[in-house]
Scaffold this motif. Structure first.
Motif, short mmCIF file in Angstrom:
data_model
loop_
_atom_site.label_atom_id
_atom_site.label_comp_id
_atom_site.label_asym_id
_atom_site.label_seq_id
_atom_site.Cartn_x
_atom_site.Cartn_y
_atom_site.Cartn_z
N PHE A 76 49.98 43.66 47.14
CA PHE A 76 50.35 42.27 47.45
C PHE A 76 51.73 42.18 48.13
O PHE A 76 52.45 41.22 47.95
N LYS A 77 52.07 43.23 48.91
CA LYS A 77 53.28 43.15 49.72
C LYS A 77 53.11 42.03 50.76
O LYS A 77 51.99 41.65 51.10
N ILE A 78 54.23 41.52 51.25
CA ILE A 78 54.20 40.48 52.27
C ILE A 78 54.77 41.03 53.57
O ILE A 78 55.88 41.56 53.61
N PHE A 79 53.98 40.95 54.63
CA PHE A 79 54.37 41.48 55.94
C PHE A 79 55.44 40.60 56.58
O PHE A 79 56.48 41.09 57.02
N VAL A 80 55.20 39.29 56.64
CA VAL A 80 56.14 38.36 57.27
C VAL A 80 57.07 37.83 56.19
O VAL A 80 56.84 36.78 55.59
N GLU A 81 58.13 38.58 55.91
CA GLU A 81 59.10 38.21 54.88
C GLU A 81 60.21 37.37 55.48
O GLU A 81 60.44 37.38 56.69
N HIS A 82 60.94 36.67 54.60
CA HIS A 82 62.15 35.98 55.04
C HIS A 82 63.15 37.01 55.56
O HIS A 82 63.49 37.97 54.86
N CYS A 199 46.41 46.81 55.98
CA CYS A 199 45.47 45.87 55.36
C CYS A 199 45.41 46.09 53.84
O CYS A 199 45.35 45.12 53.07
N GLU A 200 45.43 47.33 53.42
CA GLU A 200 45.33 47.63 51.99
C GLU A 200 46.58 47.21 51.22
O GLU A 200 46.49 46.86 50.04
N ASN A 201 47.72 47.21 51.87
CA ASN A 201 48.98 47.01 51.16
C ASN A 201 49.63 45.66 51.37
O ASN A 201 50.47 45.25 50.56
N PHE A 202 49.29 44.94 52.44
CA PHE A 202 49.93 43.66 52.74
C PHE A 202 48.92 42.52 52.61
O PHE A 202 47.97 42.44 53.39
N TYR A 203 49.17 41.65 51.65
CA TYR A 203 48.25 40.56 51.37
C TYR A 203 48.08 39.63 52.57
O TYR A 203 46.95 39.27 52.92
N ASP A 204 49.17 39.26 53.22
CA ASP A 204 49.06 38.29 54.32
C ASP A 204 48.38 38.88 55.55
O ASP A 204 47.80 38.14 56.35
N ILE A 205 48.39 40.20 55.70
CA ILE A 205 47.63 40.81 56.80
C ILE A 205 46.15 40.77 56.47
O ILE A 205 45.31 40.44 57.32
#
Length: 381
Positions: A76-82, A199-205
């Motif tokens: 559930f990492k986030i690709f587009v972070e602040h 895809c496996e590691n980033f939820y928003d992707i």
């Protein structure tokens, strides 16, 4: 988090179309930088607008907080972070799988002062650099090689770590090798491996998709979950209010008793947004029932993670999910959305949710209302 949750509307193999109804009281739900940060509006109708990007930011923020409570938080990492750097995020996929993040380069060292300096700092050189020395009476030249693995930030940190032991000419040589390294040669297998890892590691992707060819190439992903702009049910009246500040910004204004600031808001607005979930694309990105369950939770609870004086009071008022038994759909989406009606009860300026009447079919299968194979789940409303 809700008793109405079932496997049906959390099933990524099914098609889901949904409406989200939310409101704002005495706040700015989405400022327009082209209009002095006034609430966004349709200039012809003066209906309010909230972009899909604004809602996705709230969803990402919620997922980032909720990730630690999931069984596999690493997914559930986030690709587009602040304030994040997207190319650094893509690079993580290459590093995690041991793929080259840059081309290996090597140069002969011809400057005597640089050779002497490299001999002194050889053991302290950053691990990605290798100095190959030769005997002083040899006809061959020493060489310096670079593996290509550092990001710009990492390289700067490594260079700073050498401190005063490295002379300017040696720094220039190290920087030259870093610049000449560039991106690794294109490799379709590596791109696909990186895309799968992202895809496996980033939820928003997995959910929204992403373009990941801006630095190291991880391809592009079409996200299964798409949102529209949200539009207010009625016209809104953006207001630009003056406020007084008891502090001053600049030293030259110290003698002033107060200065003037600005706040922009609308007194009240009820918005409707639309969303769509494609099982075909979800299969490609690896969406799980847990991913969908967390997304529905985000639509309910993300507002409480995004409180701000400038946004006033924002709250979800209705979430209506139409789930199709057929992955290609059992009914046209617009006809399903038309079954949810939001109208003003009286001809007056609305100031609360109670001023509106929301009508929708009862939750459950919609066979009796002319939509066989479609089930309505009401998370709110």
């Amino acid at each position: 988090m809700t008793e109405q949750r079932t496997q049906h509307h959390c099933d990524p193999t099914k098609k889901h179309d949904f409406l989200i109804v939310f409101d704002v009281t005495d706040g700015n739900p989405n400022g327009d930088p082209d209009a002095g940060n006034l609430p966004r509006t349709d200039p012809e109708t003066m209906e309010g607008l909230v972009t899909d990007v604004a809602l996705k930011r709230k969803i990402r923020n919620f997922i980032g907080i909720a990730a630690e409570d999931q069984a596999e938080p690493g997914r559930f990492k986030i690709f587009v972070e602040h304030h994040g750097v997207l190319n650094d995020q893509i690079r993580r996929a290459y590093v995690a799988q041991g793929m080259d993040v840059g081309r290996k380069v090597e140069k002969p060292v011809t400057d005597a002062k640089v050779i002497e300096n490299l001999r002194v700092i050889k053991e302290a050189l950053p691990p990605a650099f290798a100095f190959t020395d030769v005997p002083e009476n040899s006809d061959e030249l020493p060489s310096l090689a670079y593996s290509g693995e550092y990001s710009e930030t990492e390289f700067k940190e490594q260079l700073d770590g050498l401190g005063d032991t490295v002379i300017a000419k040696t720094k220039a040589l190290l920087s030259s090798l870093k610049k000449d390294s560039g991106k690794p040669d294109k490799n379709r297998d590596n791109v696909e491996k990186a895309r799968r890892w992202m895809c496996e590691n980033f939820y928003d992707i997995r959910m929204f998709g992403a373009v990941m060819s801006t630095g190291l190439n991880a391809g592009q992903v079409r996200g299964p979950l798409q949102l529209t702009f949200s539009r207010s049910v009625d016209p809104i009246i953006p207001q630009d209010l003056a406020i007084t500040r008891m502090a001053v910004t600049d030293e030259r204004d110290r003698d002033k008793l107060q200065t003037i600031g600005r706040k922009t808001l609308i007194p009240y607005g009820l918005y409707v947004g639309k969303g769509f979930f494609s099982p075909h694309l979800a299969k490609q990105t690896g969406v799980t029932p847990e991913d969908l369950s967390l997304f529905w939770d985000s639509l309910i609870y993300m507002w409480d993670m995004d409180r701000s004086a400038s946004r006033g009071m924002m709250a979800p008022r209705g979430i209506y999910i139409f789930t199709h038994d057929n992955k290609y759909g059992n009914a046209p989406v617009h006809e399903l959305f038309d079954r949810v009606s939001v109208v003003l009860k009286e001809e007056k300026s609305p100031r609360k949710f109670g001023d509106y009447k929301v009508e929708a079919p009862a939750g459950g299968p919609l066979d009796e209302v002319g939509f066989p194979g479609v089930t309505l789940t009401k998370l709110l409303g």
